[in-house]
Design a protein around this motif. Structure first.
Motif, mmCIF file in Angstrom:
data_model
loop_
_atom_site.group_PDB
_atom_site.id
_atom_site.type_symbol
_atom_site.label_atom_id
_atom_site.label_comp_id
_atom_site.label_asym_id
_atom_site.label_seq_id
_atom_site.Cartn_x
_atom_site.Cartn_y
_atom_site.Cartn_z
ATOM 1 N N THR A 271 0.797 -1.226 0.000
ATOM 2 C CA THR A 271 0.000 0.000 0.000
ATOM 3 C C THR A 271 0.827 1.273 0.000
ATOM 4 O OG1 THR A 271 -0.086 -0.103 2.422
ATOM 5 C CG2 THR A 271 -1.911 -1.116 1.217
ATOM 6 N N ASP A 272 2.162 1.160 0.086
ATOM 7 C CA ASP A 272 3.008 2.354 0.174
ATOM 8 C C ASP A 272 2.917 3.193 -1.097
ATOM 9 O OD1 ASP A 272 3.876 1.830 2.690
ATOM 10 O OD2 ASP A 272 5.832 1.029 2.110
ATOM 11 N N ASN A 273 2.992 4.508 -0.910
ATOM 12 C CA ASN A 273 3.066 5.409 -2.046
ATOM 13 C C ASN A 273 4.450 5.340 -2.684
ATOM 14 O OD1 ASN A 273 0.438 6.419 -1.685
ATOM 15 N ND2 ASN A 273 1.151 7.918 -0.196
ATOM 16 N N ASP A 274 4.530 5.787 -3.909
ATOM 17 C CA ASP A 274 5.828 5.839 -4.592
ATOM 18 C C ASP A 274 6.663 6.980 -4.014
ATOM 19 O OD1 ASP A 274 5.129 3.761 -6.315
ATOM 20 O OD2 ASP A 274 4.228 5.133 -7.776
ATOM 21 N N GLY A 275 7.989 6.786 -4.031
ATOM 22 C CA GLY A 275 8.903 7.877 -3.701
ATOM 23 C C GLY A 275 9.009 8.218 -2.229
ATOM 24 N N LEU A 276 8.764 7.266 -1.339
ATOM 25 C CA LEU A 276 8.945 7.558 0.083
ATOM 26 C C LEU A 276 10.435 7.769 0.366
ATOM 27 C CD1 LEU A 276 6.463 5.084 1.816
ATOM 28 C CD2 LEU A 276 6.085 7.441 1.072
ATOM 29 N N TYR A 277 10.704 8.706 1.273
ATOM 30 C CA TYR A 277 12.090 9.110 1.514
ATOM 31 C C TYR A 277 12.809 8.178 2.480
ATOM 32 C CZ TYR A 277 10.998 13.646 -0.625
ATOM 33 O OH TYR A 277 10.640 14.638 -1.491
ATOM 34 N N LYS A 278 14.111 8.022 2.207
ATOM 35 C CA LYS A 278 15.054 7.482 3.175
ATOM 36 C C LYS A 278 16.086 8.579 3.412
ATOM 37 C CE LYS A 278 16.274 3.139 2.979
ATOM 38 N NZ LYS A 278 16.835 1.837 2.499
ATOM 39 N N ILE A 279 16.712 8.575 4.583
ATOM 40 C CA ILE A 279 17.650 9.639 4.949
ATOM 41 C C ILE A 279 19.079 9.092 4.932
ATOM 42 C CG2 ILE A 279 18.228 11.377 6.675
ATOM 43 C CD1 ILE A 279 15.416 11.079 7.798
ATOM 44 N N TYR A 280 19.987 9.868 4.341
ATOM 45 C CA TYR A 280 21.385 9.456 4.247
ATOM 46 C C TYR A 280 22.294 10.609 4.676
ATOM 47 C CZ TYR A 280 19.660 5.588 1.368
ATOM 48 O OH TYR A 280 18.990 4.483 0.920
ATOM 49 N N TRP A 281 23.493 10.237 5.164
ATOM 50 C CA TRP A 281 24.537 11.220 5.428
ATOM 51 C C TRP A 281 25.218 11.577 4.114
ATOM 52 C CZ3 TRP A 281 24.702 13.623 9.884
ATOM 53 C CH2 TRP A 281 24.275 12.981 11.050
ATOM 54 N N ASP A 282 25.473 12.856 3.908
ATOM 55 C CA ASP A 282 26.122 13.301 2.672
ATOM 56 C C ASP A 282 27.539 12.735 2.532
ATOM 57 O OD1 ASP A 282 24.092 14.676 1.546
ATOM 58 O OD2 ASP A 282 24.960 16.667 1.759
ATOM 59 N N ASP A 283 28.281 12.724 3.634
ATOM 60 C CA ASP A 283 29.697 12.375 3.540
ATOM 61 C C ASP A 283 29.934 10.874 3.385
ATOM 62 O OD1 ASP A 283 28.785 11.891 6.081
ATOM 63 O OD2 ASP A 283 30.470 12.822 7.126
ATOM 64 N N THR A 284 29.228 10.054 4.155
ATOM 65 C CA THR A 284 29.483 8.613 4.132
ATOM 66 C C THR A 284 28.503 7.837 3.262
ATOM 67 O OG1 THR A 284 28.082 8.218 6.074
ATOM 68 C CG2 THR A 284 30.416 8.731 6.465
ATOM 69 N N LYS A 285 27.403 8.480 2.863
ATOM 70 C CA LYS A 285 26.329 7.826 2.099
ATOM 71 C C LYS A 285 25.641 6.720 2.888
ATOM 72 C CE LYS A 285 27.917 10.414 -1.162
ATOM 73 N NZ LYS A 285 27.304 11.752 -1.368
ATOM 74 N N MET A 286 25.905 6.661 4.198
ATOM 75 C CA MET A 286 25.256 5.666 5.047
ATOM 76 C C MET A 286 23.864 6.153 5.430
ATOM 77 S SD MET A 286 27.418 3.173 5.395
ATOM 78 C CE MET A 286 26.842 2.281 6.843
ATOM 79 N N GLU A 287 22.960 5.183 5.641
ATOM 80 C CA GLU A 287 21.592 5.548 5.991
ATOM 81 C C GLU A 287 21.516 6.049 7.430
ATOM 82 O OE1 GLU A 287 17.033 3.675 6.039
ATOM 83 O OE2 GLU A 287 18.727 2.472 5.326
ATOM 84 N N PHE A 288 20.755 7.083 7.633
ATOM 85 C CA PHE A 288 20.486 7.614 8.976
ATOM 86 C C PHE A 288 19.112 7.105 9.405
ATOM 87 C CE2 PHE A 288 18.379 10.867 11.596
ATOM 88 C CZ PHE A 288 19.277 10.959 12.647
ATOM 89 N N SER A 289 19.088 6.394 10.510
ATOM 90 C CA SER A 289 17.833 5.789 10.965
ATOM 91 C C SER A 289 17.058 6.742 11.863
ATOM 92 C CB SER A 289 18.115 4.481 11.716
ATOM 93 O OG SER A 289 16.900 3.941 12.212
ATOM 94 N N GLY A 290 15.833 7.029 11.471
ATOM 95 C CA GLY A 290 14.967 7.850 12.307
ATOM 96 C C GLY A 290 14.146 7.027 13.261
ATOM 97 N N ILE A 291 14.311 5.694 13.238
ATOM 98 C CA ILE A 291 13.443 4.815 14.019
ATOM 99 C C ILE A 291 14.236 3.887 14.939
ATOM 100 C CG2 ILE A 291 13.348 2.843 12.433
ATOM 101 C CD1 ILE A 291 10.303 4.600 14.029
ATOM 102 N N ALA A 292 15.576 4.026 14.935
ATOM 103 C CA ALA A 292 16.414 3.138 15.755
ATOM 104 C C ALA A 292 16.127 3.332 17.239
ATOM 105 C CB ALA A 292 17.893 3.416 15.465
ATOM 106 N N GLY A 293 16.687 2.422 18.043
ATOM 107 C CA GLY A 293 16.444 2.485 19.489
ATOM 108 C C GLY A 293 16.918 3.770 20.121
ATOM 109 N N THR A 294 17.959 4.385 19.538
ATOM 110 C CA THR A 294 18.477 5.643 20.080
ATOM 111 C C THR A 294 17.718 6.852 19.548
ATOM 112 O OG1 THR A 294 20.113 5.711 18.292
ATOM 113 C CG2 THR A 294 20.810 4.730 20.386
ATOM 114 N N ALA A 295 16.775 6.634 18.640
ATOM 115 C CA ALA A 295 16.060 7.743 18.000
ATOM 116 C C ALA A 295 14.945 8.266 18.897
ATOM 117 C CB ALA A 295 15.490 7.308 16.658
ATOM 118 N N GLY A 296 14.476 9.462 18.576
ATOM 119 C CA GLY A 296 13.369 10.069 19.317
ATOM 120 C C GLY A 296 12.897 11.311 18.604
ATOM 121 N N GLY A 297 12.022 12.044 19.240
ATOM 122 C CA GLY A 297 11.540 13.300 18.701
ATOM 123 C C GLY A 297 10.496 13.147 17.614
ATOM 124 N N LYS A 298 10.179 14.272 16.984
ATOM 125 C CA LYS A 298 9.163 14.313 15.935
ATOM 126 C C LYS A 298 9.528 13.411 14.765
ATOM 127 C CE LYS A 298 7.875 18.451 14.755
ATOM 128 N NZ LYS A 298 7.977 19.896 14.414
#
Length: 615
Positions: A271-298
């Protein structure tokens, strides 16, 4: 030995020092209503003593201001940021949950599922006495389409809400980048002021702390500030300020790392829409997790709402792996109609490595239960050789696997209901004969945005299987998996010609209604959804959303109250108290007056010594 005018020097040092203390107090009073201002204090110390050729050995040289410092408590700062992150998370969740709850609303002000569903079966009941009446038939078909339209609109509303979440994720990433850049610039300015001078850049530090307060509502924040020593180990006065967001380094001194959003072709859910975003660091190109155990906030709340599937994502044990495919058994989603796997361009994770699959094949029994599922991998986007990276018995995960009832969860529930209800309705309807004496077409069908029509004819591949037998179904097969709440509708042929609808198994009796009697049982007698009656569908979902909304309301209020408490505690240390500053003014004024008196007395003594002695 001290000079004759030494007393004047002592008095002068006191005048200068208490003038600084009064000025500092005046600055505090001037900023009593400034948001984020930290109270400053002038630190007074005795000047270095002067050694003299006398029995007492040394004499005091007055007072000096060694520093003007901020009165901050780092413990309360950290507590505030931790609480603010949790507050931001549940406040954001509540915002979206309130909207979802409003979509499911069904009362006197809004005609929801219960009303539309009841209207459909009331029209069906009327057909029992007027089975051959085309007008009554048309009313029933119209009410049935109204039910489909209700689900279509619910699906569209949730889909639009997912897009809103997705766009807000990008806006928050832009905000994180902006704040990180500002903090890095402030770090540079603070060091320029403080290095080698022994001064404190209080106003700049306040500005940085205010940015940390703002950032803490978006993500979890923490920092480390270390002194900069020279080659001899002496402190130069500057510091290296390192900012961490969700446990990852974002700023170090005057350098900062930038995040960016990328639209992904791979989907977590059907059911997902097309083009959902993932977040990456510019320098390392590694994914930044907004949902990991250390994550929080809005940001975490936005991922929970956009991707949350209540941890009911597809899982299975790998029984075969090669460079072309994975095959799994013992799957967590047991029935084809409950499956929410993307048909194509889906992602699976095995042994912490993510792969993209082109399509899937499933073995199902006569009830549509999944015996095994084979994922055919996209070789162009493989990041590892599955034959080497995966062993038999590894667990394969598909989807997001987020323990939150987000938009995908509610869309999956809608899909499962319309598939179960439509299949049961169509099966009963197929046993009858229409007014033309023919077997009726499928009453409910699925029509995609491209005009592709699914009548679920491939479901016959497994319905008539003998015990122990299985049939192969693919992601492109014409089964009820292809139906969603978004493409659910009444067969267009039936809508154009209502005589095609069957009310009886005996075509010689056009007013008979034995099929209608069986269809009526689907309203409140037959278990359809979650092993319960179809009429309770909305109650079940409202129960889910109400519990989740109430939880978010409770936590939002809790963290809001804690924020007020911690803010009061923090303000008690770093805030400006008008009464205390007024008292300081009087105290420093008296000290200043006494210092003036010292100089006045010394003047008289020196006048007597110089002008009158020996005259």
């Amino acid at each position: 030995m001290a000079s004759t005018f030494f007393g004047l020097n002592i008095g002068s040092s006191a005048l200068s020092s208490f003038q600084v203390a009064i000025n500092t107090t005046a600055n505090n009073i001037a900023n009593v209503r400034t948001t984020g201002y930290t109270r400053q204090t002038a630190t007074l110390n005795a000047s270095e003593a002067l050694r003299v050729n006398a029995r007492y050995g040394s004499t005091g040289t007055g007072v000096t201001v060694t520093s003007i410092t901020q009165q901050r408590d780092l413990y309360y700062d950290n507590k505030y940021w931790e609480n603010n992150s949790s507050y931001g998370r549940y406040e954001q969740r509540l915002y979206y949950l309130d909207q979802i709850q409003n979509y499911f609303k069904d009362d006197a002000s809004v005609k929801g599922f219960a009303s539309v569903f009841s209207d459909m079966f009331s029209s069906l009941d009327t057909l029992k006495t007027k089975a051959s009446d085309l007008t009554v038939r048309n009313q029933f078909v119209s009410k049935s389409q109204s039910l489909c339209t209700y689900f279509n609109q619910m699906y569209q509303d949730l889909s639009d809400l997912q897009d809103d979440c997705n766009e807000e994720i990008k806006n928050n990433v832009d905000e994180i980048n902006s704040i990180s850049e500002k903090i890095s610039l402030l770090n540079k300015e603070i060091n320029q002021v403080e290095t080698g001078t022994g001064t404190c850049a209080s106003e700049l530090r306040d500005e940085r702390a205010n940015l940390m307060d703002k950032l803490s509502k978006i993500v979890n924040v923490s920092y480390l500030e270390t002194e900069i020593p020279n080659t001899n180990g002496d402190n130069l006065g500057g510091t290296i300020f390192t900012l961490y967001i969700n446990g990852e380094k974002a700023v170090e001194g005057k350098d900062y790392r930038k995040l960016h959003c990328e639209s992904t072709e791979m989907k977590n859910n059907q059911t997902d829409n097309d083009g959902l975003y993932k977040i990456y660091w510019d320098d390392t190109k590694m994914e930044f997790s907004g949902i990991a155990g250390t994550a929080g906030g809005k940001l975490k709340a936005l991922f929970e709402m956009r991707d949350g599937d209540n941890n009911e994502n597809f899982k299975g044990k790998v029984t075969q792996a090669d460079k072309y495919s994975f095959t799994v058994t013992g799957v967590s989603v047991q029935n084809l109609k409950a499956l929410n796997l993307p048909a194509t361009d889906g992602k699976i994770t095995v042994n912490n490595v993510t792969y993209e699959y082109n399509d899937w094949e499933a073995e199902v029994d006569s009830e549509g239960n999944l015996v095994s599922v084979k994922f055919n991998l996209n070789q162009n986007k493989a990041v590892a050789d599955p034959a080497k990276a995966v062993q038999e018995g590894y667990t394969l995960y598909a989807g997001s696997g987020i323990d939150s009832m987000g938009i995908p969860y509610y869309m999956t529930q809608l899909n499962e209901f319309v598939r179960d209800f439509s299949e049961m309705f169509n099966e009963i309807e197929s046993t009858g004969k229409n007014l033309n004496g023919d077997t009726p077409p499928q009453f409910f069908e699925a029509v995609t945005a491209t005009g592709k029509v699914y009548d679920f004819s491939d479901s016959s591949l497994y319905r008539n299987l003998a015990a122990g037998q299985t049939a192969k179904i693919t992601s492109s097969s014409n089964t009820y998996y292809r139906m969603t709440a978004g493409n659910y509708g009444v067969n267009t042929k039936v809508m154009d010609n209502v005589s095609l609808f069957a009310t009886t198994t005996d075509s010689t009796k056009p007013d008979a209604y034995d099929v209608i009697e069986q269809l009526k049982k689907l309203q409140s007698e037959t278990n359809v959804y979650r092993n319960d009656k179809a009429s309770t569908f909305l109650e079940t979902l409202i129960s889910d959303i109400s519990v989740d909304t109430e939880k978010s309301q409770t936590y939002t209020k809790l963290y809001e109250n804690l924020e007020a408490t911690i803010s009061n505690q923090r303000t008690s240390v770093s805030g400006v108290d008008e009464d205390e500053e007024a008292l300081n003014l009087v105290k420093f004024q008296n000290a200043y007056n006494m210092s003036s008196k010292v100089i006045s007395v010394m003047k008289e003594l020196l006048d007597k010594l110089i002008n009158e002695t020996g005259v």
